[in-house]
Design an enzyme around this catalytic site. Structure first.
Site, PDB file in Angstrom:
ATOM      1  N   GLU A  66       0.867  -1.345  -0.068  1.00 37.27           N
ATOM      2  CA  GLU A  66      -0.021   0.031   0.188  1.00 37.27           C
ATOM      3  C   GLU A  66       0.833   1.167   0.139  1.00 37.27           C
ATOM      4  O   GLU A  66       1.875   1.370   0.906  1.00 37.27           O
ATOM      5  CB  GLU A  66      -0.734  -0.210   1.462  1.00 37.27           C
ATOM      6  CG  GLU A  66      -1.916   1.026   1.151  1.00 37.27           C
ATOM      7  CD  GLU A  66      -2.722   1.139   2.515  1.00 37.27           C
ATOM      8  OE1 GLU A  66      -2.563   0.079   3.351  1.00 37.27           O
ATOM      9  OE2 GLU A  66      -3.648   1.867   2.673  1.00 37.27           O
ATOM     10  N   ARG A  88       5.009 -12.928   9.449  1.00 42.02           N
ATOM     11  CA  ARG A  88       5.510 -11.872   9.341  1.00 42.02           C
ATOM     12  C   ARG A  88       6.836 -11.621  10.001  1.00 42.02           C
ATOM     13  O   ARG A  88       6.907 -12.463  11.114  1.00 42.02           O
ATOM     14  CB  ARG A  88       4.742 -10.644   9.608  1.00 42.02           C
ATOM     15  CG  ARG A  88       4.384 -10.389  11.146  1.00 42.02           C
ATOM     16  CD  ARG A  88       3.254  -9.359  11.458  1.00 42.02           C
ATOM     17  NE  ARG A  88       3.578  -8.191  11.079  1.00 42.02           N
ATOM     18  CZ  ARG A  88       3.109  -7.563  10.088  1.00 42.02           C
ATOM     19  NH1 ARG A  88       2.349  -8.077   9.335  1.00 42.02           N
ATOM     20  NH2 ARG A  88       3.272  -6.273   9.695  1.00 42.02           N
ATOM     21  N   LYS A 138       4.142   0.417   9.353  1.00 41.21           N
ATOM     22  CA  LYS A 138       4.411   1.603   8.573  1.00 41.21           C
ATOM     23  C   LYS A 138       3.647   2.673   9.367  1.00 41.21           C
ATOM     24  O   LYS A 138       4.106   4.047   9.391  1.00 41.21           O
ATOM     25  CB  LYS A 138       3.760   1.617   7.431  1.00 41.21           C
ATOM     26  CG  LYS A 138       4.600   1.058   5.934  1.00 41.21           C
ATOM     27  CD  LYS A 138       3.888   1.374   4.732  1.00 41.21           C
ATOM     28  CE  LYS A 138       3.260  -0.064   4.665  1.00 41.21           C
ATOM     29  NZ  LYS A 138       2.386   0.091   3.597  1.00 41.21           N
TER      30      LYS A 138
HETATM   31  P1  ATP Z   1       2.355  -2.380   7.662  1.00 38.39           P
HETATM   32  O1  ATP Z   1       1.587  -2.788   8.964  1.00 38.39           O
HETATM   33  O2  ATP Z   1       4.017  -2.035   8.084  1.00 38.39           O
HETATM   34  O3  ATP Z   1       1.733  -1.140   7.186  1.00 38.39           O
HETATM   35  P2  ATP Z   1       1.268  -3.839   5.849  1.00 38.39           P
HETATM   36  O4  ATP Z   1       0.928  -5.422   5.792  1.00 38.39           O
HETATM   37  O5  ATP Z   1       0.096  -3.035   6.049  1.00 38.39           O
HETATM   38  O6  ATP Z   1       2.399  -3.437   6.756  1.00 38.39           O
HETATM   39  P3  ATP Z   1       1.303  -3.424   3.200  1.00 38.39           P
HETATM   40  O7  ATP Z   1       2.102  -2.174   2.117  1.00 38.39           O
HETATM   41  O8  ATP Z   1       0.129  -3.753   2.953  1.00 38.39           O
HETATM   42  O9  ATP Z   1       1.944  -3.116   4.478  1.00 38.39           O
HETATM   43  O10 ATP Z   1       2.430  -4.681   2.693  1.00 38.39           O
HETATM   44  C1  ATP Z   1       2.584  -5.239   1.484  1.00 38.39           C
HETATM   45  C2  ATP Z   1       3.228  -6.693   1.636  1.00 38.39           C
HETATM   46  O11 ATP Z   1       4.410  -6.845   2.414  1.00 38.39           O
HETATM   47  C3  ATP Z   1       1.910  -7.486   2.056  1.00 38.39           C
HETATM   48  O12 ATP Z   1       2.012  -8.480   1.208  1.00 38.39           O
HETATM   49  C4  ATP Z   1       2.424  -7.754   3.796  1.00 38.39           C
HETATM   50  O13 ATP Z   1       2.061  -8.977   3.951  1.00 38.39           O
HETATM   51  C5  ATP Z   1       3.791  -7.693   3.428  1.00 38.39           C
HETATM   52  N1  ATP Z   1       4.450  -7.455   4.797  1.00 38.39           N
HETATM   53  C6  ATP Z   1       4.153  -6.416   5.595  1.00 38.39           C
HETATM   54  N2  ATP Z   1       4.822  -6.279   6.689  1.00 38.39           N
HETATM   55  C7  ATP Z   1       5.608  -7.558   6.892  1.00 38.39           C
HETATM   56  C8  ATP Z   1       6.483  -8.082   7.605  1.00 38.39           C
HETATM   57  N3  ATP Z   1       6.738  -7.644   8.782  1.00 38.39           N
HETATM   58  N4  ATP Z   1       6.934  -9.261   7.382  1.00 38.39           N
HETATM   59  C9  ATP Z   1       6.664  -9.887   6.288  1.00 38.39           C
HETATM   60  N5  ATP Z   1       5.986  -9.316   5.394  1.00 38.39           N
HETATM   61  C10 ATP Z   1       5.323  -8.185   5.466  1.00 38.39           C
HETATM   62 MG    MG Z   2      -1.441  -1.859   5.232  1.00 39.38          MG
END
Ligand code: ATP
Ligand code: MG
Length: 575
Positions: free
Chosen positions: A40, A276, A286
């Protein structure tokens, strides 16, 4: 994958996702593998994302080797369904980070590319009795949903006719209603044990311009609706996400199953969840990172204290070290926290072979060698590499009457087992001579401001007079030839191994006040006057350093400490 993609992470270990893919290929459920990385664009990527990038792009690289010409690939897709938080600035940063990590996408998309299709599919779900427009308020919807122990209640609008639903949905799109007045919901089961299946929201009204579609839309699809559709349109075969989405899988399947025949998708994607990445002494979210940046607790998204890819890059981490780290962490089904020391091990391991050794004095004190001829300068040979690194290269280091050594390498009242410099003690200067401290100069407060020594010309590096036992070797630079530098010593972002996860800003109390220490007036050897931004070095006995990508300029050198040579953290914590 495109041929320009560099080598993948070093260790290609098997894991449960590769097992699933192998079984799918074996059973001919798929003839190719298409994955995607779907960030995102609401912030910069962090090292958790690197794990997902290495997995998704790594799978495409591995399987395109096994299945050449099959169309196996990995897409980059911006999951841009929330217009309030997203920005092209983040999109640019994310693309730069993925490329820097060493990956290239075959296919670049936005979820918003499919908004028109998603709307059409919404109409199809209405026509087939699978979706309805609900006019409850957000609070009512929440109340009607029930909880894990209590089934929910049907919305009073659940039995609206297809015609009425189609009319309301089209007027939602036209902008006839205010935010929150109506939503489109799936018509599933308000008593389902899986809360995600209790007539989930598919669309909501947001009169907010979108960074890609401008003001074309005022209704936006929810993640659980947009994600499976985007995957299916792109022909994704294996849609990999983190474990928190386990309960969303049933809804993912519901969306695909109810659209599959109508939409004639090129694939029937399936969702798989993996653990994760969590790292101690830092935060990987984020939202939290944004808080640190917006609250000016750090200098920006690329602050070297942050676990963002941009921060780690500026800190001096290499893409190879991050890929190696992701490979050592592996892919599993159980959440766990990885020790920061493991990440630090990976960068040391990589830089040991890559970073030339040089001399730098971070907290200098002057040494005057009384019996060394005034005005004389010797150019001594110094190797850039230790014996166990199979590389060659030397430079000359100038030696003369006045040098700097590290304040910490001198002690006025030294114990017997102190093997560095002290009154009456002898120490070896790296690549040069042995010196003995004969006297000190003190200021009015009794602090030592200068050290007086004599040197022994017989002990020039390479000559070791018989019977001479000098235990300590210290680093130094010539006072006349040294360059001034600013050195930024970075340490862990948080002092707390497991920062509070509860209330939003509580983790801010765990910020390590010593995570950045700026040293001015450091003295570095002459050869470093040529250091180019992003060049990495080992400062002997101190750690690995990088010339700062933004601030290091000729005549105004700035180095960041990437990592110390040994894991001194564990020791310091015990104290
Ligand atoms: P955050 O909580 O940091 O915003 P998010 O999952 O909302 O993370 P996205 O931009 O939606 O962030 O993530 C893009 C991809 O990265 C998704 O497929 C997500 O599952 C993966 N991802 C995000 N954080 C992690 C993590 N800590 N470990 C492994 N994969 C991750
Ligand atoms: Mg997200």
């Amino acid at each position: 994958m495109s041929s320009s993609a560099p080598a993948p992470a070093p260790a290609k270990t098997g894991d449960f996702i590769r097992d699933i893919i192998d079984a799918d290929l074996e059973a001919k459920r798929h003839s190719k593998v298409i994955t995607r990385f779907p960030p995102e664009p609401n912030g910069f990527l962090h090292i958790g994302h690197a794990k997902s990038i290495c997995l998704n792009f790594g799978l495409a690289l591995d399987y395109s080797e096994k299945l050449p010409e099959s169309g196996t690939r990995c897409h980059l897709r911006f999951d841009d369904t929330d217009p309030a938080k997203e920005d092209t600035l983040f999109e640019d940063g994310i693309q730069e980070d993925v490329r820097w990590l060493g990956f290239n996408w075959d296919g670049f998309y936005h979820a918003s590319d499919y908004f028109e299709k998603m709307y059409e599919y919404g109409e199809h779900l209405i026509k087939t009795g699978k979706a309805f427009v609900c006019s409850l308020t957000d609070a009512e919807i929440k109340e009607y949903r029930g909880n894990v122990t209590t089934p929910g209640k049907n919305s009073p609008h659940r039995e609206r006719s297809v015609e009425e639903n189609l009319d309301l949905f089209s007027r939602m799109r036209k902008g006839e209603f205010k935010d929150g007045e109506h939503v489109l919901r799936g018509k599933i089961d308000m008593a389902n044990a899986n809360m995600k299946m209790r007539d989930p929201m598919l669309y909501r009204i947001r009169h907010t311009p979108h960074h890609m579609t401008g003001d074309t839309w005022c209704i936006y699809p929810m993640y659980d609706y947009a994600h499976p559709i985007s995957d299916a349109i792109e022909g994704i075969t294996h849609s990999i996400c983190t474990l928190e989405f386990e309960n969303n899988r049933e809804l993912y399947d519901w969306v695909i199953d109810n659209l599959y025949d109508y939409a004639k998708f090129p694939s029937r994607p399936h969702q798989y969840e993996f653990a994760r990445l969590s790292l101690n002494y830092t935060v990987l979210s984020k939202r939290r990172l944004q808080e640190l940046v917006v609250g000016k607790h750090v200098s920006g998204w690329d602050d070297p204290r942050l676990p963002t890819i941009a921060g780690l890059r500026r800190r001096g981490y290499t893409p190879e070290s991050l890929r190696a780290f992701c490979a050592t962490v592996g892919i599993s089904k159980a959440n766990s926290t990885v020790d920061m020391a493991q990440l630090e091990f990976c960068i040391r391991d990589d830089l040991n072979q890559k970073a030339p050794r040089v001399l730098a004095v971070l907290k200098p004190i002057k040494v005057v060698i009384e019996n060394y001829p005034e005005g004389e300068v010797e150019e001594l040979d110094a190797s850039y590499w230790p014996h166990d690194v199979p590389k060659e290269g030397t430079r000359k280091v100038p030696f003369c009457k006045e040098i700097y050594i590290e304040q910490d390498d001198f002690m006025l009242d030294a114990p017997k087992d102190y093997f560095r410099l002290a009154p009456g003690k002898e120490v070896r200067l790296r690549y040069a001579y042995c010196i003995t401290c004969t006297d000190v100069v003190k200021d009015a407060d009794g602090n030592v401001t200068e050290i007086r020594c004599t040197y022994d010309p017989e002990t020039k590096s390479g000559n070791n007079p018989i019977g001479r036992k000098v235990k300590g070797t210290i680093h130094w630079v010539s006072a006349k030839h040294a360059e001034d530098a600013e050195v930024r010593l970075y340490d862990r972002l948080l002092s707390d191994e497991a920062p509070p996860t509860g209330k939003d800003s509580e983790f801010l109390n765990a910020i390590n006040p010593n995570a950045l220490q700026v040293l001015k007036g450091c003295k570095v050897e002459r050869s470093l006057s040529e250091a180019k931004p992003t060049e990495r070095f080992q400062f002997e006995r101190q750690g690995y350093f990088i010339a700062d990508e933004k601030d290091c300029k000729p005549g105004s050198l700035v180095f960041n400490r990437i990592v110390t040579l040994k894991d001194s953290w564990a020791k310091a914590q015990k104290k």
